[in-house]
Design an enzyme around this catalytic site. Sequence first.
Site, PDB file in Angstrom:
ATOM      1  N   CYS A   1       0.844  -1.188   0.000  1.00 46.26           N
ATOM      2  CA  CYS A   1       0.000   0.000   0.000  1.00 46.26           C
ATOM      3  C   CYS A   1       0.883   1.244   0.000  1.00 46.26           C
ATOM      4  O   CYS A   1       1.779   1.378   0.846  1.00 46.26           O
ATOM      5  CB  CYS A   1      -0.905  -0.004   1.231  1.00 46.26           C
ATOM      6  SG  CYS A   1      -1.931   1.481   1.390  1.00 46.26           S
TER       7      CYS A   1
ATOM      8  N   CYS B   1      -8.589  -4.888 -10.145  1.00 45.40           N
ATOM      9  CA  CYS B   1      -8.157  -3.790 -11.010  1.00 45.40           C
ATOM     10  C   CYS B   1      -7.679  -2.670 -10.084  1.00 45.40           C
ATOM     11  O   CYS B   1      -8.491  -2.000  -9.449  1.00 45.40           O
ATOM     12  CB  CYS B   1      -9.337  -3.354 -11.878  1.00 45.40           C
ATOM     13  SG  CYS B   1      -8.949  -2.124 -13.094  1.00 45.40           S
TER      14      CYS B   1
ATOM     15  N   CYS C   1       0.305   3.161   3.568  1.00 47.01           N
ATOM     16  CA  CYS C   1       0.782   2.692   4.877  1.00 47.01           C
ATOM     17  C   CYS C   1       1.866   1.615   4.804  1.00 47.01           C
ATOM     18  O   CYS C   1       2.406   1.217   5.833  1.00 47.01           O
ATOM     19  CB  CYS C   1      -0.383   2.195   5.711  1.00 47.01           C
ATOM     20  SG  CYS C   1      -1.128   0.657   5.106  1.00 47.01           S
TER      21      CYS C   1
ATOM     22  N   CYS D   1      -5.292   0.649   6.391  1.00 48.45           N
ATOM     23  CA  CYS D   1      -5.467   2.105   6.447  1.00 48.45           C
ATOM     24  C   CYS D   1      -6.719   2.605   5.732  1.00 48.45           C
ATOM     25  O   CYS D   1      -7.026   3.797   5.790  1.00 48.45           O
ATOM     26  CB  CYS D   1      -4.236   2.822   5.885  1.00 48.45           C
ATOM     27  SG  CYS D   1      -4.057   2.753   4.086  1.00 48.45           S
TER      28      CYS D   1
ATOM     29  N   CYS E   1      -7.307  -1.042   1.229  1.00 49.09           N
ATOM     30  CA  CYS E   1      -6.309  -1.592   2.146  1.00 49.09           C
ATOM     31  C   CYS E   1      -6.994  -1.781   3.496  1.00 49.09           C
ATOM     32  O   CYS E   1      -7.572  -0.841   4.043  1.00 49.09           O
ATOM     33  CB  CYS E   1      -5.124  -0.631   2.262  1.00 49.09           C
ATOM     34  SG  CYS E   1      -3.930  -1.095   3.536  1.00 49.09           S
TER      35      CYS E   1
END
Length: 135
Positions: free
Chosen positions: A48, A121, A51, A99, A96
């Site tokens: 991510c 995607c 984070c 976060c 995510c």
Amino acid sequence: MSDGKAKSDSEWRAVLSPEQFRILRQKGTEPAGTGKFDKHYDEGVYTCAGCGTPLYKSTTKFKSGCGWPAFFDSIPGAVSRHTDNTMGMSRTEITCTACGGHLGHVFKGEGFPNPIDERHCVNSVSLNFAEENKA
């Protein structure tokens, strides 16, 4: 959101680029075919961009031709799914888990030759990449 990765908008703006903030925090989308990871196939882990949580292994990435990085599965527990009724249709948004950053959408039943016939995607802007250790 857990592990102390929740931040206010002003805290996110301080650590993300304007484009990262637009996509990760405001649920934007990068233009098709413009992301740095669309045609990226090195071995490693995609994390991510907000984070740093590991989200996808390169072994689950595939060529979909959609213009965004495509994965058929995430690292268990790393990605959450939510109903998205914007744009006049019902889709499944992926974020995510750590976060809450917007990653993109997941689509099922498109006939891609992967083990579960799913396509995550994902916006390249939502990701960083860590090359696999070759030691």
